[in-house]
Design an enzyme around this catalytic site. Structure first.
Site, PDB file in Angstrom:
ATOM      1  N   GLU A 227      28.389  46.032  44.337  1.00 32.83           N
ATOM      2  CA  GLU A 227      28.433  45.030  43.272  1.00 32.83           C
ATOM      3  C   GLU A 227      27.062  44.431  43.005  1.00 32.83           C
ATOM      4  O   GLU A 227      26.688  44.175  41.866  1.00 32.83           O
ATOM      5  CB  GLU A 227      29.443  43.931  43.610  1.00 32.83           C
ATOM      6  CG  GLU A 227      30.891  44.380  43.557  1.00 32.83           C
ATOM      7  CD  GLU A 227      31.297  44.888  42.180  1.00 32.83           C
ATOM      8  OE1 GLU A 227      30.792  44.365  41.175  1.00 32.83           O
ATOM      9  OE2 GLU A 227      32.114  45.820  42.121  1.00 32.83           O
TER      10      GLU A 227
ATOM     11  N   CYS B   6      38.720  53.896  19.498  1.00 37.76           N
ATOM     12  CA  CYS B   6      39.891  53.024  19.371  1.00 37.76           C
ATOM     13  C   CYS B   6      41.191  53.791  19.137  1.00 37.76           C
ATOM     14  O   CYS B   6      42.262  53.326  19.518  1.00 37.76           O
ATOM     15  CB  CYS B   6      39.665  52.033  18.234  1.00 37.76           C
ATOM     16  SG  CYS B   6      38.198  51.009  18.463  1.00 37.76           S
TER      17      CYS B   6
END
Length: 336
Positions: free
Chosen positions: A39, A201
């Site tokens: 991270e 999309c």
DNA sequence: TAGTCGTGGGT
DNA sequence: TACCCAAGACT
């Protein structure tokens, strides 16, 4: 259609099952240490860039104890080229705090995690959800982009008000169960279909619920950061050599390239006669024109206290700023 | 709140 | 070429 948290979770978990990434290095042998390290490395840095650094780093420092017992210079050396070197300094600091104050184990609650250097709310949420089986929201660039589109959140995602809205939505929609898979799915969707440009999309599992898509405004979300012209800076660096040695200067801990070795900077105006080369290197917040000049003397060196000679053969084992390293390796025809 | 902090890739 | 920005945090 109104999007409930339950439907959102169902869609995202389905996407994770079918298309989620499951083979990344930090998804194997999952521990808080390995997730934390990934991270930190992944902050503002793409996955593809991080992977080789992560493999090298975990090989040298397989656990937090080995990291806490290391020298900062060794940590910076493994970090060189990855950028944002405060991350490496905080990583090291954090490892020592965990050794001294937490008996070598990462704390399991969000408040304590966020007090540790380099760990903000999103990184803390990732550590909790990915390595401790806890429910905690995250808000990285991918999640910001998805939420800004699905809910048509106005404003640049770096602005405080916008950030608060996005956190609130992330909290609301992060499920209690299967949080690791859900959070991973959000980042995977953001990194693939819901990309910054040319999002796909038509095949997105959220398209029926995405306000920006419904209104044909996907390209407008998230709103762009207000553009500002970047300042241009100038800096002369001195190449000082003696036999097979080179004179390098340690950068102070804070500031650009903090803790790295660099060529000493010249004081005052640049010498015009013995310029070796001149090139541009751009940062996030300014452009830098570097002039490299030859100098047998050391009279022009700005801070002699932090400078010392190094063997040219040791250069590959020294943490150097990327543009300086590239110049030196080319100039001396060294192997990288 | 707005700057600072790296480097590499995409457009 | 120039600009944007990526698994953000800190001051």
């Amino acid at each position: 259609m109104l999007l409930s948290p339950a439907v959102m979770a169902e869609k995202m978990l389905g996407f994770y099952r079918d298309h989620g990434r499951k083979d990344l290095p930090w998804q194997q042998n999952t521990t808080p240490y390995r997730v934390w390290l990934s991270e930190i490395m992944l902050q503002q840095t793409q996955v593809k860039t991080v992977i080789p650094y992560y493999l090298k780093f975990t090989q040298h420092f397989p656990d937090i104890t080995s990291l806490a017992n290391a020298d900062l210079d060794d940590v910076l050396n493994l970090w060189q080229g990855l950028g944002y070197y405060a991350r490496a300094r905080n990583l090291y600091k954090c490892a020592q705090i965990i050794r001294a104050e937490f008996n070598g184990e990462f704390p399991g609650d969000i408040e304590q995690l966020e007090t540790l250097p380099g760990i903000g709310r999103s990184t803390a949420g990732a550590i909790l959800s990915f390595s401790m089986n806890q429910s905690a929201p995250i808000l990285d660039g991918n999640v910001k982009r998805i939420l800004a589109r699905v809910f048509m959140v106005e404003g640049w995602t770096g602005a405080g008000k916008t950030l608060n809205q996005l956190w609130q939505i992330s909290e609301q929609y992060t499920p209690e169960e299967n949080t690791a898979e859900f959070n991973q799915a959000m980042m995977d969707l953001g990194a693939s279909l819901c990309s910054r440009s040319k999002p796909q999309c038509e095949i997105c599992p959220l398209n029926k619920h995405c306000q920006a898509f419904i209104h044909n405004l996907v390209e407008d979300f998230p709103n762009k950061k207000p553009a500002k012209k970047l300042p241009v800076k100038e800096q002369t660096f001195l190449l000082i050599t003696q036999n097979d040695q080179i004179y390098l200067q340690k950068q102070p801990p804070a500031g650009i390239w903090g803790g790295l070795w660099s060529l000493p900077g010249a004081e005052g105006s640049s010498p015009k006669q013995n310029i070796i080369t001149r090139f541009k290197h751009s940062f996030t917040h300014f452009h830098l024109y570097l002039t490299i000049a030859m100098d047998e003397q050391k009279y022009l060196v700005s801070d002699k206290a932090l400078s010392q000679w190094h063997n040219l053969s040791d250069l590959e084992r020294i943490a150097l700023p990327t543009p300086i390293r590239k110049f030196l390796f080319k100039h001396f025809q060294l192997e990288n």
